[in-house]
Scaffold this motif. Structure first.
Motif, PDB file in Angstrom:
ATOM      1  N   UNK A 125       0.807  -1.221   0.000  1.00 50.08           N
ATOM      2  CA  UNK A 125       0.000   0.000   0.000  1.00 50.08           C
ATOM      3  C   UNK A 125       0.842   1.275   0.000  1.00 50.08           C
ATOM      4  N   UNK A 126       1.933   1.270   0.767  1.00 47.73           N
ATOM      5  CA  UNK A 126       2.734   2.479   0.966  1.00 47.73           C
ATOM      6  C   UNK A 126       4.179   2.207   0.576  1.00 47.73           C
ATOM      7  N   UNK A 127       4.706   3.037  -0.300  1.00 48.08           N
ATOM      8  CA  UNK A 127       6.109   2.971  -0.726  1.00 48.08           C
ATOM      9  C   UNK A 127       6.868   4.097  -0.033  1.00 48.08           C
ATOM     10  N   UNK A 128       7.692   3.738   0.944  1.00 49.85           N
ATOM     11  CA  UNK A 128       8.525   4.721   1.648  1.00 49.85           C
ATOM     12  C   UNK A 128       9.792   4.919   0.826  1.00 49.85           C
ATOM     13  N   UNK A 129       9.987   6.133   0.376  1.00 47.31           N
ATOM     14  CA  UNK A 129      11.018   6.425  -0.618  1.00 47.31           C
ATOM     15  C   UNK A 129      11.892   7.572  -0.138  1.00 47.31           C
ATOM     16  N   UNK A 130      13.210   7.440  -0.273  1.00 48.14           N
ATOM     17  CA  UNK A 130      14.146   8.404   0.291  1.00 48.14           C
ATOM     18  C   UNK A 130      14.546   9.557  -0.611  1.00 48.14           C
ATOM     19  N   UNK A 131      13.752   9.914  -1.622  1.00 47.72           N
ATOM     20  CA  UNK A 131      14.122  11.027  -2.498  1.00 47.72           C
ATOM     21  C   UNK A 131      14.217  12.329  -1.708  1.00 47.72           C
ATOM     22  N   UNK A 132      15.128  13.207  -2.172  1.00 44.46           N
ATOM     23  CA  UNK A 132      15.296  14.529  -1.547  1.00 44.46           C
ATOM     24  C   UNK A 132      15.113  15.614  -2.608  1.00 44.46           C
ATOM     25  N   UNK A 133      14.537  16.721  -2.204  1.00 41.46           N
ATOM     26  CA  UNK A 133      14.266  17.817  -3.133  1.00 41.46           C
ATOM     27  C   UNK A 133      15.535  18.434  -3.678  1.00 41.46           C
ATOM     28  N   UNK A 134      16.639  18.364  -2.925  1.00 43.49           N
ATOM     29  CA  UNK A 134      17.880  19.008  -3.376  1.00 43.49           C
ATOM     30  C   UNK A 134      18.665  18.163  -4.368  1.00 43.49           C
ATOM     31  N   UNK A 135      18.146  16.987  -4.730  1.00 42.51           N
ATOM     32  CA  UNK A 135      18.882  16.101  -5.624  1.00 42.51           C
ATOM     33  C   UNK A 135      18.689  16.427  -7.101  1.00 42.51           C
ATOM     34  N   UNK A 136      17.520  16.938  -7.466  1.00 44.35           N
ATOM     35  CA  UNK A 136      17.262  17.241  -8.873  1.00 44.35           C
ATOM     36  C   UNK A 136      16.013  18.101  -8.988  1.00 44.35           C
ATOM     37  N   UNK A 137      15.838  18.697 -10.154  1.00 45.23           N
ATOM     38  CA  UNK A 137      14.647  19.514 -10.384  1.00 45.23           C
ATOM     39  C   UNK A 137      13.391  18.657 -10.366  1.00 45.23           C
TER      40      UNK A 137
END
Length: 225
Positions: A125-137
């Motif tokens: 149901x839930x995908x916990x994902x470590x993306x960060x806003x400072x990594x790319x546009x």
């Protein structure tokens, strides 16, 4: 940055994941086991070991990445599950016999990253994902949550963290860095498509070097626009 700072920073994450669990949601973490991945794994493990960590084993990873994954899995006592493409490597070549990572990297990423994750998304149901806003546009445009395929919800708890947060959290909890980081690899994917980064370069500069490509598709195709 001390323990109090990170307690305040992680409290909302713990609360949100706790709420998901309380609602009976089936969660999972997707991780590439890079240095910046480790704080999220540490946070999630402190909440529950029952949340599985899925590693997409493309078959093209650096051996160092596989060893580091095993090291972190043992150190944090994680339930790590590897998922792989159903398409054998001998069928991942173009008409000239070249692997798709050289001639059609988008198709290579589809076969080895997107396709292997789809069965997991169907079940969870839930995908916990470590993306960060400072990594790319692309990632800067994301919200804390987003709709994913098959009725899943993507949760991005690390979105507002930065490199300094990652570094000091690892230092506070004595969490290791990926061994290739010391050699200049700051964003580590598959070995054929990863290069060292210039000292003053962007963190993801070394990914798909020389190609008009900045994302593998996990964060562009598996997210509702």
């Amino acid at each position: 940055m001390d323990a109090t700072y990170f307690e305040q920073k992680t409290a909302p994450i713990r609360q949100r994941i706790g709420d998901f669990l309380g609602e009976g949601k089936k969660l999972f973490v997707g991780s590439s086991f890079q240095s910046h991945s480790i704080p999220l794994l540490h946070i999630v493990r402190s909440i529950s070991r029952e949340i599985p960590v899925y590693f997409i084993d493309t078959g093209f990873h650096f051996p160092d990445t596989i060893r580091f994954k095993d090291q972190i899995a043992q150190q944090l006592d994680l339930n790590v599950i590897s998922t792989r493409s159903l398409v054998s490597k001998r069928l991942q070549c173009d008409a000239n016999g070249s692997f798709y990572f050289a001639s059609d990297p988008d198709h290579c990423c589809y076969l080895n990253k997107i396709q292997p994750l789809e069965p997991v998304l169907i079940e969870r149901d839930i995908w916990i994902n470590g993306v960060r806003a400072d990594q790319s546009e692309t990632r800067r445009q994301m919200g804390e949550t987003a709709k994913g395929p098959f009725g899943t919800l993507r949760y991005h708890p690390m979105l507002e963290w930065n490199n300094k947060d990652i570094f000091y959290y690892r230092k506070l909890h004595d969490l290791p860095a990926h061994p290739l980081e010391a050699q200049g690899y700051l964003s580590i994917g598959c070995e054929p498509c990863t290069r060292k980064v210039d000292p003053d370069g962007d963190e993801r500069q070394g990914r798909w070097f020389g190609m008009k490509k900045t994302e593998c598709g996990l964060h562009t195709q598996l997210i509702e626009k």
